[in-house]
Design a protein around this motif. Structure first.
Motif, short mmCIF file in Angstrom:
data_model
loop_
_atom_site.label_atom_id
_atom_site.label_comp_id
_atom_site.label_asym_id
_atom_site.label_seq_id
_atom_site.Cartn_x
_atom_site.Cartn_y
_atom_site.Cartn_z
N ALA A 27 0.80 -1.22 0.00
CA ALA A 27 0.00 0.00 0.00
C ALA A 27 0.83 1.27 0.00
N LEU A 28 1.94 1.29 0.74
CA LEU A 28 2.81 2.47 0.82
C LEU A 28 4.25 2.04 0.63
N LYS A 29 4.99 2.84 -0.15
CA LYS A 29 6.37 2.46 -0.47
C LYS A 29 7.37 3.52 -0.03
N ASP A 30 8.30 3.11 0.83
CA ASP A 30 9.50 3.90 1.18
C ASP A 30 9.18 5.36 1.53
N VAL A 31 8.23 5.56 2.43
CA VAL A 31 7.87 6.92 2.83
C VAL A 31 8.84 7.42 3.90
N THR A 32 9.52 8.52 3.61
CA THR A 32 10.45 9.14 4.55
C THR A 32 10.10 10.61 4.69
N MET A 33 9.80 11.03 5.92
CA MET A 33 9.46 12.43 6.17
C MET A 33 9.61 12.74 7.65
N ASP A 34 9.93 14.00 7.95
CA ASP A 34 10.00 14.49 9.32
C ASP A 34 8.88 15.49 9.54
N ILE A 35 8.16 15.33 10.63
CA ILE A 35 7.01 16.18 10.92
C ILE A 35 7.34 17.10 12.09
N ARG A 36 7.15 18.37 11.86
CA ARG A 36 7.56 19.38 12.83
C ARG A 36 6.60 19.46 14.02
N GLU A 37 7.18 19.70 15.18
CA GLU A 37 6.38 19.88 16.39
C GLU A 37 5.65 21.22 16.36
N CYS A 38 4.43 21.22 16.89
CA CYS A 38 3.61 22.44 16.97
C CYS A 38 3.49 23.13 15.62
N ALA A 39 3.20 22.34 14.61
CA ALA A 39 2.94 22.83 13.26
C ALA A 39 1.81 22.00 12.68
N ILE A 40 1.24 22.48 11.59
CA ILE A 40 0.20 21.74 10.89
C ILE A 40 0.78 21.19 9.60
#
Length: 267
Positions: A27-40
């Motif tokens: 279903a999902l392939k090689d997803v790489t991401m960083d999600i910031r704190e206190c952000a949308i």
């Protein structure tokens, strides 16, 4: 957009080479991401590209589906949530608001206190304080303080969705996941939810899935564009095409597929 300094953010959540399988379906392939704190952060893309599947990875809701398998890492404050089986603690930290308001068939008050009571809060005075605080955070206290014992199902759709957000806030999470949480609402209620998102992002990390490009542009700090690609066997796999500050993505997307989607040429 919420006010996030571009040079002083902290990473709250992250994925590293994350793959999701439902049985034999990739279903999902090689997803790489960083999600910031206190952000949308907004996850956008055409139907079927895996937006909601990705969102549900962050509090392991996909675990409820038979045959599911996750590879790679999903990190909350640097710790891999798939190596820790304390689901109660995880779901307390990472709350979820669904597409349609899913209030329970109880009173407004019982909807709010259900989570705190589950996590050990028994004192009525403390539960009353939690109720007032949670409803105040979503601008419902003044509207509902005199009718807390009435059924939650009697509320309007917009009020019900804000109640669901208040219910998530009642256990004091750190992250709020919102899966198309405005799609069933009228424009006025949508505006109230968007205003609420911007206010809550001062304290909480918020990740939304939305088909509404204008909503993504209005409220999000970061945007992740996903789409479907074909594998070698002709299967369809959700992939992350581009992840960048929303203002940059909408003004100058790096990938032509992103540009085609946000300008309405496909999707």
């Amino acid at each position: 957009m919420s006010e996030v300094r571009q040079d002083s953010y902290k990473i709250k959540l992250g994925t590293k080479k994350t793959n999701l399988y439902y049985g034999n379906y990739h279903a999902l392939k090689d997803v790489t991401m960083d999600i910031r704190e206190c952000a949308i952060t907004a996850i956008i893309g055409p139907s079927g590209c895996g937006k909601s599947s990705l969102l549900r990875l962050f509090n392991r809701m996909n675990d409820l589906i038979p045959g599911v398998r996750v590879e790679g890492e999903i990190l909350l404050d640097g710790a891999d949530i798939y190596k820790n089986n304390d689901m109660v603690s995880l779901r307390k930290k990472v709350g979820m608001v669904f597409q349609k308001p899913n209030v329970f068939p109880f009173s407004i008050y019982e909807n709010i206190i259900m989570g705190p009571r589950h996590h050990g809060v028994k004192n009525k005075r403390e539960l009353d304080i939690i109720t007032e605080k949670s409803l105040s955070q979503v601008s419902l206290w003044e509207e509902l303080k005199d009718v807390l014992k009435t059924p939650a199902l009697a509320l309007s759709a917009g009020q019900q969705q804000r109640l669901c957000i208040a219910r998530a806030l009642a256990v004091e999470p750190e992250v709020i996941l919102m899966d198309e949480s405005c799609s069933a609402l009228d424009p006025e209620s949508t505006m109230k939810i968007e205003e609420l998102m911007l206010d809550l992002a001062r304290k909480y990390t918020i990740i939304i899935v939305t088909h509404n490009m204008e909503q993504a542009r209005r409220v999000s700090d970061m945007s992740a564009f996903m789409m479907i690609e074909s594998d070698k066997k002709g299967g369809r796999i959700g992939t992350l095409v581009e992840y960048s500050p929303t203002s940059e993505m909408f003004a100058n997307p790096k990938d032509k597929r992103t540009d085609d989607y946000i300008t309405g040429r496909f999707g």
